[in-house]
Scaffold this active site. Sequence first.
Site, short mmCIF file in Angstrom:
data_model
loop_
_atom_site.label_atom_id
_atom_site.label_comp_id
_atom_site.label_asym_id
_atom_site.label_seq_id
_atom_site.Cartn_x
_atom_site.Cartn_y
_atom_site.Cartn_z
N HIS A 208 4.18 -1.54 0.07
CA HIS A 208 3.02 -2.33 0.51
C HIS A 208 2.39 -3.19 -0.57
O HIS A 208 1.45 -3.94 -0.29
CB HIS A 208 1.95 -1.40 1.10
C1 UD1 Z 1 -5.02 -1.83 -0.02
C2 UD1 Z 1 -5.37 -1.83 -1.50
C3 UD1 Z 1 -4.24 -1.20 -2.29
C4 UD1 Z 1 -3.88 0.17 -1.75
C5 UD1 Z 1 -3.61 0.08 -0.26
C6 UD1 Z 1 -3.40 1.46 0.31
C7 UD1 Z 1 -6.75 -3.71 -2.28
C8 UD1 Z 1 -6.75 -4.98 -3.02
N1 UD1 Z 1 -5.55 -3.20 -2.00
O1 UD1 Z 1 -3.89 -2.67 0.15
O2 UD1 Z 1 -4.64 -1.05 -3.65
O3 UD1 Z 1 -2.74 0.64 -2.42
O4 UD1 Z 1 -4.74 -0.51 0.40
O5 UD1 Z 1 -2.69 1.42 1.50
O6 UD1 Z 1 -7.79 -3.17 -1.98
N2 UD1 Z 1 -3.94 -4.03 8.00
C9 UD1 Z 1 -3.87 -3.65 9.31
N3 UD1 Z 1 -4.54 -2.50 9.67
C10 UD1 Z 1 -5.27 -1.76 8.81
C11 UD1 Z 1 -5.33 -2.17 7.47
C12 UD1 Z 1 -4.65 -3.31 7.08
O7 UD1 Z 1 -3.23 -4.30 10.14
O8 UD1 Z 1 -5.83 -0.72 9.21
C13 UD1 Z 1 -3.18 -5.25 7.58
C14 UD1 Z 1 -3.97 -6.54 7.70
O9 UD1 Z 1 -3.08 -7.53 8.10
C15 UD1 Z 1 -4.41 -6.79 6.29
C16 UD1 Z 1 -3.26 -6.21 5.47
O10 UD1 Z 1 -2.82 -5.09 6.20
O11 UD1 Z 1 -4.60 -8.14 6.02
C17 UD1 Z 1 -3.66 -5.78 4.07
O12 UD1 Z 1 -4.76 -4.85 4.11
P1 UD1 Z 1 -5.75 -4.69 2.84
O13 UD1 Z 1 -6.64 -3.55 3.04
O14 UD1 Z 1 -6.35 -6.01 2.52
O15 UD1 Z 1 -4.74 -4.40 1.66
P2 UD1 Z 1 -3.58 -3.32 1.55
O16 UD1 Z 1 -2.31 -4.05 1.38
O17 UD1 Z 1 -3.70 -2.33 2.65
N1 UDP Z 2 0.84 8.01 3.23
C1 UDP Z 2 0.78 8.53 4.50
N2 UDP Z 2 1.50 7.92 5.49
C2 UDP Z 2 2.29 6.84 5.25
C3 UDP Z 2 2.33 6.31 3.93
C4 UDP Z 2 1.59 6.92 2.94
O1 UDP Z 2 0.10 9.52 4.74
O2 UDP Z 2 2.89 6.33 6.20
C5 UDP Z 2 0.04 8.67 2.17
C6 UDP Z 2 0.82 9.08 0.96
O3 UDP Z 2 1.48 10.31 1.17
C7 UDP Z 2 -0.25 9.14 -0.09
C8 UDP Z 2 -1.16 7.98 0.30
O4 UDP Z 2 -0.91 7.73 1.68
O5 UDP Z 2 -0.99 10.34 0.03
C9 UDP Z 2 -0.82 6.78 -0.53
O6 UDP Z 2 -1.40 5.66 0.02
P1 UDP Z 2 -0.80 4.21 -0.17
O7 UDP Z 2 0.64 4.27 -0.49
O8 UDP Z 2 -1.22 3.46 1.04
O9 UDP Z 2 -1.67 3.65 -1.38
P2 UDP Z 2 -1.58 3.78 -2.97
O10 UDP Z 2 -1.48 5.20 -3.33
O11 UDP Z 2 -0.42 2.96 -3.43
O12 UDP Z 2 -2.84 3.14 -3.42
#
Ligand code: UD1
Ligand code: UDP
Length: 361
Positions: free
Chosen positions: A203
């Site tokens: 991601h």
């Molecule tokens: C965010 C964090 C990242 C973290 C990740 C965990 C920032 C800059 N990034 O990244 O550090 O590792 O969360 O998963 O804060 N979206 C949905 N449904 C949701 C959430 C997101 O459809 O419930 C989609 C939307 O299109 C959105 C995109 O995901 O634009 C990105 O979501 P966003 O929260 O901005 O960043 P992440 O890539 O999730």
């Molecule tokens: N995770 C989860 N389901 C998924 C993917 C990740 O429960 O489909 C959990 C994972 O085991 C870990 C946390 O989400 O506990 C990590 O989140 P993510 O990878 O979104 O963010 P990051 O740690 O890179 O910030």
Amino acid sequence: MSIVGARPQFIKAAMVSAALAGREIGEVMVHTGQHYDYGMSKLFFEQLELAEPRYNLEIGSSSHGAQTGRILEQVERVMMSEEPDMVIVYGDTNSTLGGALAAAKLHIPVAHVEAGLRSFNRRMPEEINRLVTDHVSELLFAPTGSAVMNLRSEGIAESKIIVTGDVMLDAVRRFEPLFLRERGRLFQMLDLTERCYFVATIHRAENTDDPLRLRAIVDALDEIAMKIAPVVWAVHPRTRKRLEEMSLDGTGAVRMIDPVGYLEMQTLLTGARAVLTDSGGVQKEAAFHGVPTITLREETEWPETITAGCNVLTGADREKIVLAAADASGRLTPPAGFGGGNASGMIADAITAWKCGEEPG
Ligand code: UD1
Ligand code: UDP
């Protein structure tokens, strides 16, 4: 007041919240709404027995500036009405930054859980969030020795730094009986044989938003699924969107599933031959389970997993990823250096001591 907003923060907050409750420290939880799909948010509250947040600000998705700006404005409003003694923020998302900045400008002390992590890559949005958050925090809960070194080298006062170990290790220990119990059922449902499949999660913006990197990753996962063993890919919504925009659906060999809950993900990790990921949390969890990890990035904030031999960095190089997958097998010794599984207790103790006017450290 705790500020959460994204999937990994619900896991970290679940542990700290339980520890605070055990010490009778009152907590108001604010969910910024950065993540909002059921499978990215509410499911974690349910599985991890985390109470509904008092506030959900429903910020949703947008560009970095717009999202952080909205968080800043909305959490400031809540902080002004609730007047907390301290604000706790987690990790490195835009919700972390918004919460920390709003609190610091209101002169409310900030405690940062997972302080001191650095990738030394300032093109990562998370690196900017970590740097700023650490430098406006009063209590910095560092999970590892390398995190402490990073904070020291940036001139953060020693008295503010507290080494706690990692709260995600606490979560693995706490929920292990639950996720191990579900193993047989989940493997049967997904038709998987233990140690004969790979798990993937992708991601990071650097991978999803660069078409060349994303294509190389999809090709590598396809090749692994066709030549080595099945690949189960729990696709983050951000990645799903990019794959659709690029019409990148691979050959169909990879099993692409929706994001799964915390318990299902741990079950999948424990049974995997190896894990392919760019997630920070998943790198650590795989290492805690002794499962080999292939990290599709150029650097990691968790160097302890590399030195322990649990993790290799391949970037988004198709050939390197496939070779690393072919090489990965067996179980490894989990790395030391992530504490004893009581980071949340240590955090709650430090916050209690701080409230009583004692110096941290
Ligand atoms: C965010 C964090 C990242 C973290 C990740 C965990 C920032 C800059 N990034 O990244 O550090 O590792 O969360 O998963 O804060 N979206 C949905 N449904 C949701 C959430 C997101 O459809 O419930 C989609 C939307 O299109 C959105 C995109 O995901 O634009 C990105 O979501 P966003 O929260 O901005 O960043 P992440 O890539 O999730
Ligand atoms: N995770 C989860 N389901 C998924 C993917 C990740 O429960 O489909 C959990 C994972 O085991 C870990 C946390 O989400 O506990 C990590 O989140 P993510 O990878 O979104 O963010 P990051 O740690 O890179 O910030």
